[in-house]
Design a protein around this motif. Structure first.
Motif, PDB file in Angstrom:
ATOM      1  N   GLU A 185       0.699  -0.949  -0.065  1.00 53.17           N
ATOM      2  CA  GLU A 185       0.170  -0.062  -0.035  1.00 53.17           C
ATOM      3  C   GLU A 185       0.920   0.923   0.029  1.00 53.17           C
ATOM      4  O   GLU A 185       0.975   1.973  -1.082  1.00 53.17           O
ATOM      5  CB  GLU A 185      -1.322   0.059   1.002  1.00 53.17           C
ATOM      6  N   ILE A 186       1.492   1.407   1.022  1.00 57.32           N
ATOM      7  CA  ILE A 186       2.778   2.743   0.871  1.00 57.32           C
ATOM      8  C   ILE A 186       3.511   3.071  -0.318  1.00 57.32           C
ATOM      9  O   ILE A 186       3.570   3.708  -1.045  1.00 57.32           O
ATOM     10  CB  ILE A 186       3.731   2.116   2.184  1.00 57.32           C
ATOM     11  N   GLU A 187       4.297   1.341  -1.155  1.00 57.07           N
ATOM     12  CA  GLU A 187       4.781   1.292  -1.956  1.00 57.07           C
ATOM     13  C   GLU A 187       3.739   2.276  -3.126  1.00 57.07           C
ATOM     14  O   GLU A 187       3.841   3.041  -3.851  1.00 57.07           O
ATOM     15  CB  GLU A 187       5.296  -0.060  -2.867  1.00 57.07           C
ATOM     16  N   HIS A 188       2.262   1.660  -3.318  1.00 56.76           N
ATOM     17  CA  HIS A 188       1.490   1.926  -4.389  1.00 56.76           C
ATOM     18  C   HIS A 188       0.959   3.576  -4.639  1.00 56.76           C
ATOM     19  O   HIS A 188       1.040   4.059  -5.090  1.00 56.76           O
ATOM     20  CB  HIS A 188      -0.003   1.843  -4.498  1.00 56.76           C
ATOM     21  N   ALA A 189       1.312   4.712  -2.887  1.00 62.70           N
ATOM     22  CA  ALA A 189       1.039   5.581  -2.870  1.00 62.70           C
ATOM     23  C   ALA A 189       2.151   6.593  -3.177  1.00 62.70           C
ATOM     24  O   ALA A 189       2.015   7.693  -3.382  1.00 62.70           O
ATOM     25  CB  ALA A 189       0.413   6.115  -1.359  1.00 62.70           C
ATOM     26  N   GLU A 190       3.480   5.782  -3.759  1.00 62.93           N
ATOM     27  CA  GLU A 190       4.778   6.704  -3.696  1.00 62.93           C
ATOM     28  C   GLU A 190       4.576   7.726  -5.806  1.00 62.93           C
ATOM     29  O   GLU A 190       3.933   7.028  -5.725  1.00 62.93           O
ATOM     30  CB  GLU A 190       6.164   6.254  -3.949  1.00 62.93           C
ATOM     31  N   GLY A 191       4.837   8.655  -4.944  1.00 65.19           N
ATOM     32  CA  GLY A 191       4.525   9.526  -6.720  1.00 65.19           C
ATOM     33  C   GLY A 191       3.020  10.421  -6.430  1.00 65.19           C
ATOM     34  O   GLY A 191       2.913  10.796  -7.444  1.00 65.19           O
ATOM     35  N   ALA A 192       2.385   9.888  -5.408  1.00 61.48           N
ATOM     36  CA  ALA A 192       0.645  10.467  -5.500  1.00 61.48           C
ATOM     37  C   ALA A 192       0.782  12.487  -4.553  1.00 61.48           C
ATOM     38  O   ALA A 192       1.976  12.066  -4.284  1.00 61.48           O
ATOM     39  CB  ALA A 192      -0.045   9.044  -4.667  1.00 61.48           C
ATOM     40  N   ASP A 193       0.190  12.404  -4.104  1.00 65.76           N
ATOM     41  CA  ASP A 193       0.133  13.805  -3.714  1.00 65.76           C
ATOM     42  C   ASP A 193       0.227  13.501  -2.310  1.00 65.76           C
ATOM     43  O   ASP A 193      -0.051  12.479  -2.047  1.00 65.76           O
ATOM     44  CB  ASP A 193      -0.980  14.228  -4.169  1.00 65.76           C
ATOM     45  N   ALA A 194       1.016  15.191  -1.508  1.00 68.35           N
ATOM     46  CA  ALA A 194       0.812  14.624  -0.721  1.00 68.35           C
ATOM     47  C   ALA A 194       0.190  14.582   0.623  1.00 68.35           C
ATOM     48  O   ALA A 194       0.676  13.351   1.597  1.00 68.35           O
ATOM     49  CB  ALA A 194       1.155  16.364   0.395  1.00 68.35           C
ATOM     50  N   GLU A 195      -1.576  14.756   0.142  1.00 69.02           N
ATOM     51  CA  GLU A 195      -2.444  14.309   0.670  1.00 69.02           C
ATOM     52  C   GLU A 195      -2.493  12.653   0.875  1.00 69.02           C
ATOM     53  O   GLU A 195      -2.993  11.962   1.931  1.00 69.02           O
ATOM     54  CB  GLU A 195      -3.751  14.847   0.400  1.00 69.02           C
ATOM     55  N   THR A 196      -3.125  11.500  -0.462  1.00 70.45           N
ATOM     56  CA  THR A 196      -2.306  10.257   0.222  1.00 70.45           C
ATOM     57  C   THR A 196      -1.425  10.188   0.586  1.00 70.45           C
ATOM     58  O   THR A 196      -1.945   9.330   1.369  1.00 70.45           O
ATOM     59  CB  THR A 196      -2.607  10.501  -2.055  1.00 70.45           C
ATOM     60  N   ARG A 197      -0.458  10.893   0.673  1.00 69.65           N
ATOM     61  CA  ARG A 197       0.924   9.605   1.087  1.00 69.65           C
ATOM     62  C   ARG A 197       0.656   9.781   2.682  1.00 69.65           C
ATOM     63  O   ARG A 197       1.136   9.174   3.195  1.00 69.65           O
ATOM     64  CB  ARG A 197       1.754  10.423   0.506  1.00 69.65           C
ATOM     65  N   ARG A 198       0.393  10.965   2.999  1.00 71.63           N
ATOM     66  CA  ARG A 198      -0.315  11.240   4.639  1.00 71.63           C
ATOM     67  C   ARG A 198      -1.177  10.305   5.310  1.00 71.63           C
ATOM     68  O   ARG A 198      -0.827   9.616   6.333  1.00 71.63           O
ATOM     69  CB  ARG A 198      -0.545  12.646   5.099  1.00 71.63           C
ATOM     70  N   HIS A 199      -2.099   9.841   4.475  1.00 76.04           N
ATOM     71  CA  HIS A 199      -3.388   9.216   5.115  1.00 76.04           C
ATOM     72  C   HIS A 199      -3.025   7.827   5.288  1.00 76.04           C
ATOM     73  O   HIS A 199      -3.141   6.971   5.501  1.00 76.04           O
ATOM     74  CB  HIS A 199      -4.426   9.386   3.820  1.00 76.04           C
ATOM     75  N   VAL A 200      -1.976   7.720   4.250  1.00 77.35           N
ATOM     76  CA  VAL A 200      -1.812   6.493   3.569  1.00 77.35           C
ATOM     77  C   VAL A 200      -0.598   5.812   4.677  1.00 77.35           C
ATOM     78  O   VAL A 200      -0.939   4.725   5.416  1.00 77.35           O
ATOM     79  CB  VAL A 200      -1.052   5.604   2.946  1.00 77.35           C
ATOM     80  N   LEU A 201      -0.528   6.811   4.726  1.00 76.35           N
ATOM     81  CA  LEU A 201       1.206   6.397   5.881  1.00 76.35           C
ATOM     82  C   LEU A 201      -0.109   6.325   8.026  1.00 76.35           C
ATOM     83  O   LEU A 201       0.420   5.508   8.717  1.00 76.35           O
ATOM     84  CB  LEU A 201       1.961   7.442   6.261  1.00 76.35           C
ATOM     85  N   SER A 202      -0.664   7.121   7.796  1.00 72.84           N
ATOM     86  CA  SER A 202      -1.025   7.334   8.679  1.00 72.84           C
ATOM     87  C   SER A 202      -2.537   5.848   8.997  1.00 72.84           C
ATOM     88  O   SER A 202      -2.821   5.541  10.305  1.00 72.84           O
ATOM     89  CB  SER A 202      -2.669   8.135   8.756  1.00 72.84           C
ATOM     90  N   MET A 203      -3.107   5.281   7.949  1.00 73.88           N
ATOM     91  CA  MET A 203      -3.652   3.928   8.472  1.00 73.88           C
ATOM     92  C   MET A 203      -2.638   2.719   7.814  1.00 73.88           C
ATOM     93  O   MET A 203      -3.047   2.210   9.053  1.00 73.88           O
ATOM     94  CB  MET A 203      -4.823   4.034   7.051  1.00 73.88           C
ATOM     95  N   ALA A 204      -1.362   2.936   7.518  1.00 71.31           N
ATOM     96  CA  ALA A 204      -0.103   2.040   8.067  1.00 71.31           C
ATOM     97  C   ALA A 204      -0.150   2.346   9.211  1.00 71.31           C
ATOM     98  O   ALA A 204      -0.168   0.856  10.231  1.00 71.31           O
ATOM     99  CB  ALA A 204       0.177   2.139   6.369  1.00 71.31           C
ATOM    100  N   ARG A 205       0.241   2.742   9.844  1.00 67.63           N
ATOM    101  CA  ARG A 205       0.587   3.334  11.115  1.00 67.63           C
ATOM    102  C   ARG A 205      -0.173   2.346  12.279  1.00 67.63           C
ATOM    103  O   ARG A 205      -0.070   1.859  12.730  1.00 67.63           O
ATOM    104  CB  ARG A 205       0.520   4.913  12.001  1.00 67.63           C
ATOM    105  N   VAL A 206      -1.735   3.565  11.776  1.00 67.71           N
ATOM    106  CA  VAL A 206      -2.964   2.598  13.277  1.00 67.71           C
ATOM    107  C   VAL A 206      -2.995   0.879  12.712  1.00 67.71           C
ATOM    108  O   VAL A 206      -3.070   0.569  13.881  1.00 67.71           O
ATOM    109  CB  VAL A 206      -4.241   2.883  12.637  1.00 67.71           C
TER     110      VAL A 206
END
Length: 162
Positions: free
Chosen positions: A20-41
């Protein structure tokens, strides 16, 4: 056999988070922040019983550290510049929060350590006092409390040197 199933489930969950984190690479900052937050949870909710081998628990700890490092890298590269100050602080607090499990480290101190690149309990266990001394806003008393909390036999760094 039950432990084997737990290990397989943990590995699969971590693999999915990584994808999921790899797929978010290159995405906009908001998407990357969201993916990182969800992954952390999701990573924080994984059950890692003490009965599992130490190497498995270390692997999960590495995944936590890597996720925190990615969150810090995103912040440093400007991935939170579009946020207001309160939202930036919230982002930092969220990703620095695991450091507050260490006695003597509250949210503000955790944020300072995180911004300095000290993102995990394991890093703090091996950090030298000189490195802690370079963290802005971290005085000798803070350093002494952190080092005492992390291991027996640390000296009180708040005391003057003879």
């Amino acid at each position: 056999m039950e432990d084997d199933a737990r290990i397989i489930a943990l590995l699969q969950a971590i693999r999915e988070l990584h994808q999921e984190i790899e797929h978010a690479e290159g995405a906009d900052a908001e998407t990357r922040r969201h993916v990182l937050s969800m992954a952390r949870v999701r990573l924080a909710t994984l059950e890692v019983p003490d009965s599992l081998p130490e190497t498995v628990r270390e692997g999960v700890n590495r995944a936590h550290r890597h996720l925190a490092e990615l969150a810090l890298a995103l912040y440093r590269e400007g991935g939170c510049d579009d946020l207001d100050e309160a939202a930036r602080q919230s982002y930092l607090d969220e990703h620095a929060e695991p450091l507050t499990a260490i006695a003597g480290i509250g949210p503000t101190l955790a944020r300072r350590l995180f911004l300095h690149g000290l993102v995990s309990h394991e890093q703090l266990e091996t950090v030298e006092e000189a490195t802690l001394a370079r963290v802005p806003g971290l005085n000798a008393g803070h350093r002494a409390r952190i080092l005492r909390a992390l291991g027996p036999g640390e000296t009180d760094l708040a005391s003057p040197n003879p």
